[in-house]
Design an enzyme around this catalytic site. Sequence first.
Site, PDB file in Angstrom:
ATOM      1  N   CYS A   1       0.798  -1.155   0.058  1.00  0.00           N
ATOM      2  CA  CYS A   1      -0.099  -0.060  -0.011  1.00  0.00           C
ATOM      3  C   CYS A   1       0.872   1.411   0.034  1.00  0.00           C
ATOM      4  O   CYS A   1       1.549   1.508   1.037  1.00  0.00           O
ATOM      5  CB  CYS A   1      -0.781  -0.143   1.390  1.00  0.00           C
ATOM      6  SG  CYS A   1      -1.727   1.587   1.554  1.00  0.00           S
TER       7      CYS A   1
ATOM      8  N   CYS B   1       0.296   3.766   2.738  1.00  0.00           N
ATOM      9  CA  CYS B   1       0.525   3.122   4.073  1.00  0.00           C
ATOM     10  C   CYS B   1       2.105   3.516   4.280  1.00  0.00           C
ATOM     11  O   CYS B   1       2.662   3.869   5.204  1.00  0.00           O
ATOM     12  CB  CYS B   1       0.341   1.571   4.064  1.00  0.00           C
ATOM     13  SG  CYS B   1      -1.482   1.415   4.174  1.00  0.00           S
TER      14      CYS B   1
END
Length: 143
Positions: free
Chosen positions: A67, A70
């Site tokens: 991600c 993230c």
Amino acid sequence: MKTHLVCPHCNSTNRVDTAQLEAELSCGSCHKPLFDKHPASLSALGLAAQIAKSEVPVVVDFWAPWCGPCRMMAPEYEKACAMLEPHARCVKIDTEAHQEVGAKHNIRSIPTIAIFRGGKEVARISGARSAPDLVKWVRSEMT
């Protein structure tokens, strides 16, 4: 007054004098630091122990290595953790490695930050945030 802190290394519950929270505390079982100003990467078992037994709020970053947002937020979460501990426990759960945890907590997008108190989720936000935004949000939910 005493409070229960769960060791992020061995999941043992430690009973600590609340006035001593700012001190450098070590686990009575494994002797590792209870707080080190960095988010602890936990397993499903470790997260369950933190949520069920810790008497300080548990701030969880649900993330995955693939991600982009993230990864972008990771250093900001690290900074926020340094500002929030020891009045909150900051942890990370890799939802790719621990898919059952993501499913159990109904994580539909990442990064998602959730706060748990007294064994229950009390707040949640999704999307990457800056350290100041995270700290402000967590503190507002802790009062």
